[in-house]
Design an enzyme around this catalytic site. Structure first.
Site, PDB file in Angstrom:
ATOM      1  N   PRO A   1       0.791  -1.228   0.000  1.00 12.90           N
ATOM      2  CA  PRO A   1       0.000   0.000   0.000  1.00 12.90           C
ATOM      3  C   PRO A   1       0.826   1.282   0.000  1.00 12.90           C
ATOM      4  O   PRO A   1       1.864   1.362   0.638  1.00 12.90           O
ATOM      5  CB  PRO A   1      -0.837  -0.104   1.279  1.00 12.90           C
ATOM      6  N   ASN A   2       0.309   2.220  -0.752  1.00 15.13           N
ATOM      7  CA  ASN A   2       0.818   3.587  -0.858  1.00 15.13           C
ATOM      8  C   ASN A   2       2.121   3.715  -1.633  1.00 15.13           C
ATOM      9  O   ASN A   2       2.572   4.831  -1.883  1.00 15.13           O
ATOM     10  CB  ASN A   2       0.950   4.249   0.528  1.00 15.13           C
TER      11      ASN A   2
ATOM     12  N   ARG B   1       4.776  11.062  -2.521  1.00 14.17           N
ATOM     13  CA  ARG B   1       4.560  10.858  -1.092  1.00 14.17           C
ATOM     14  C   ARG B   1       5.846  11.093  -0.303  1.00 14.17           C
ATOM     15  O   ARG B   1       6.855  10.455  -0.546  1.00 14.17           O
ATOM     16  CB  ARG B   1       4.092   9.418  -0.874  1.00 14.17           C
TER      17      ARG B   1
ATOM     18  N   TYR C   1      11.077   9.097   1.016  1.00 19.32           N
ATOM     19  CA  TYR C   1      11.045   8.137  -0.076  1.00 19.32           C
ATOM     20  C   TYR C   1      11.680   8.618  -1.372  1.00 19.32           C
ATOM     21  O   TYR C   1      11.762   7.862  -2.334  1.00 19.32           O
ATOM     22  CB  TYR C   1       9.589   7.718  -0.352  1.00 19.32           C
TER      23      TYR C   1
ATOM     24  N   ASN D   1       8.013  -5.665  -0.745  1.00 20.78           N
ATOM     25  CA  ASN D   1       7.887  -4.523   0.147  1.00 20.78           C
ATOM     26  C   ASN D   1       6.400  -4.437   0.487  1.00 20.78           C
ATOM     27  O   ASN D   1       5.618  -3.845  -0.245  1.00 20.78           O
ATOM     28  CB  ASN D   1       8.374  -3.232  -0.508  1.00 20.78           C
TER      29      ASN D   1
ATOM     30  N   ALA E   1       3.127  -0.911   4.946  1.00 21.60           N
ATOM     31  CA  ALA E   1       2.498  -0.934   6.274  1.00 21.60           C
ATOM     32  C   ALA E   1       1.979  -2.316   6.660  1.00 21.60           C
ATOM     33  O   ALA E   1       1.903  -2.638   7.848  1.00 21.60           O
ATOM     34  CB  ALA E   1       1.367   0.089   6.328  1.00 21.60           C
TER      35      ALA E   1
ATOM     36  N   HIS F   1       3.800  -4.739   9.210  1.00 22.03           N
ATOM     37  CA  HIS F   1       3.665  -4.630  10.656  1.00 22.03           C
ATOM     38  C   HIS F   1       2.303  -5.094  11.160  1.00 22.03           C
ATOM     39  O   HIS F   1       2.059  -5.090  12.372  1.00 22.03           O
ATOM     40  CB  HIS F   1       3.899  -3.175  11.080  1.00 22.03           C
TER      41      HIS F   1
ATOM     42  N   ASP G   1       1.788 -15.519   6.443  1.00 22.38           N
ATOM     43  CA  ASP G   1       1.431 -16.918   6.205  1.00 22.38           C
ATOM     44  C   ASP G   1       1.582 -17.289   4.731  1.00 22.38           C
ATOM     45  O   ASP G   1       2.019 -18.398   4.408  1.00 22.38           O
ATOM     46  CB  ASP G   1       0.008 -17.208   6.668  1.00 22.38           C
TER      47      ASP G   1
ATOM     48  N   GLU H   1      12.615  -9.500   1.879  1.00 21.65           N
ATOM     49  CA  GLU H   1      11.808  -8.378   2.372  1.00 21.65           C
ATOM     50  C   GLU H   1      12.617  -7.096   2.218  1.00 21.65           C
ATOM     51  O   GLU H   1      13.788  -7.045   2.611  1.00 21.65           O
ATOM     52  CB  GLU H   1      11.461  -8.610   3.842  1.00 21.65           C
TER      53      GLU H   1
ATOM     54  N   HIS I   1      12.604  -2.677   2.458  1.00 21.83           N
ATOM     55  CA  HIS I   1      11.999  -1.417   2.888  1.00 21.83           C
ATOM     56  C   HIS I   1      12.888  -0.274   2.418  1.00 21.83           C
ATOM     57  O   HIS I   1      14.110  -0.336   2.544  1.00 21.83           O
ATOM     58  CB  HIS I   1      11.820  -1.370   4.405  1.00 21.83           C
ATOM     59  N   ILE I   2      12.269   0.742   1.873  1.00 20.48           N
ATOM     60  CA  ILE I   2      12.991   1.897   1.349  1.00 20.48           C
ATOM     61  C   ILE I   2      13.614   2.692   2.496  1.00 20.48           C
ATOM     62  O   ILE I   2      14.777   3.066   2.450  1.00 20.48           O
ATOM     63  CB  ILE I   2      12.051   2.783   0.509  1.00 20.48           C
ATOM     64  N   SER I   3      12.828   2.945   3.528  1.00 21.03           N
ATOM     65  CA  SER I   3      13.321   3.705   4.684  1.00 21.03           C
ATOM     66  C   SER I   3      13.858   2.750   5.747  1.00 21.03           C
ATOM     67  O   SER I   3      13.582   1.548   5.718  1.00 21.03           O
ATOM     68  CB  SER I   3      12.199   4.559   5.278  1.00 21.03           C
TER      69      SER I   3
ATOM     70  N   ARG J   1      12.081   4.939  12.569  1.00 20.01           N
ATOM     71  CA  ARG J   1      10.750   5.540  12.487  1.00 20.01           C
ATOM     72  C   ARG J   1       9.920   5.147  13.703  1.00 20.01           C
ATOM     73  O   ARG J   1      10.450   4.719  14.716  1.00 20.01           O
ATOM     74  CB  ARG J   1      10.112   5.127  11.159  1.00 20.01           C
TER      75      ARG J   1
ATOM     76  N   ARG K   1       6.707   0.314  13.650  1.00 18.80           N
ATOM     77  CA  ARG K   1       7.382  -0.143  12.433  1.00 18.80           C
ATOM     78  C   ARG K   1       8.612  -0.999  12.728  1.00 18.80           C
ATOM     79  O   ARG K   1       9.262  -1.495  11.813  1.00 18.80           O
ATOM     80  CB  ARG K   1       7.788   1.043  11.562  1.00 18.80           C
TER      81      ARG K   1
END
Length: 137
Positions: A9-10, A17, A22, A71, A74, A77, A84, A95, A97-99, A104, A108
């Protein structure tokens, strides 16, 4: 080699954003750069804001691709369902993550997905995807 990047998402708003976190590049532009740089890899991309669609895509490709770069944003978390799905498939997952999620908000700092993946790459901006791709090569 067949690899898919799955974004949650997002992440469709990358480039617009929170550019201070990002960056200002859209994911589509970055993805085209990756494709140009790794021409010998069959590289696919899927993004959804909907948890069930992400689970469906993981299940769809999770037995036929050589790797998944995930990725979950949200959902990392919050989603036991995505965790699963990752656990249920045979395709290895990285896995991403950009940040730096540990720099944060505290919520997170936990990932339901991490225990089920081959590895985790966090905090290198968009370069995180390339590092994940290189790990499969």
């Amino acid at each position: 080699m067949k690899i898919i990047i799955i974004n949650g998402p997002n992440l469709n708003l990358l480039g617009k954003r929170e550019p201070e976190i990002y960056g200002s590049q859209t994911f589509e532009d970055y993805f085209n750069e990756l494709r140009s740089k790794f021409k010998h890899v069959e590289l696919d991309y899927f993004q959804s804001n909907i948890e069930g669609e992400l689970i469906d895509k993981i299940q769809e490709v999770g037995f036929s691709y050589d790797g998944i770069i995930l990725n979950a944003a949200a959902y990392t978390h919050t989603s036991v369902g995505i965790a699963d799905a990752v656990k249920a498939i045979s395709t290895p997952v990285i896995e991403v993550h950009i940040s730096n999620t540990f720099a944060r908000e505290e919520f997170r700092h936990h990932s339901f997905i991490s225990p089920n993946v081959k590895g985790i790459i966090i905090g290198f901006g968009m370069k995180s995807y390339e590092l994940a791709l290189q790990s499969f090569l």
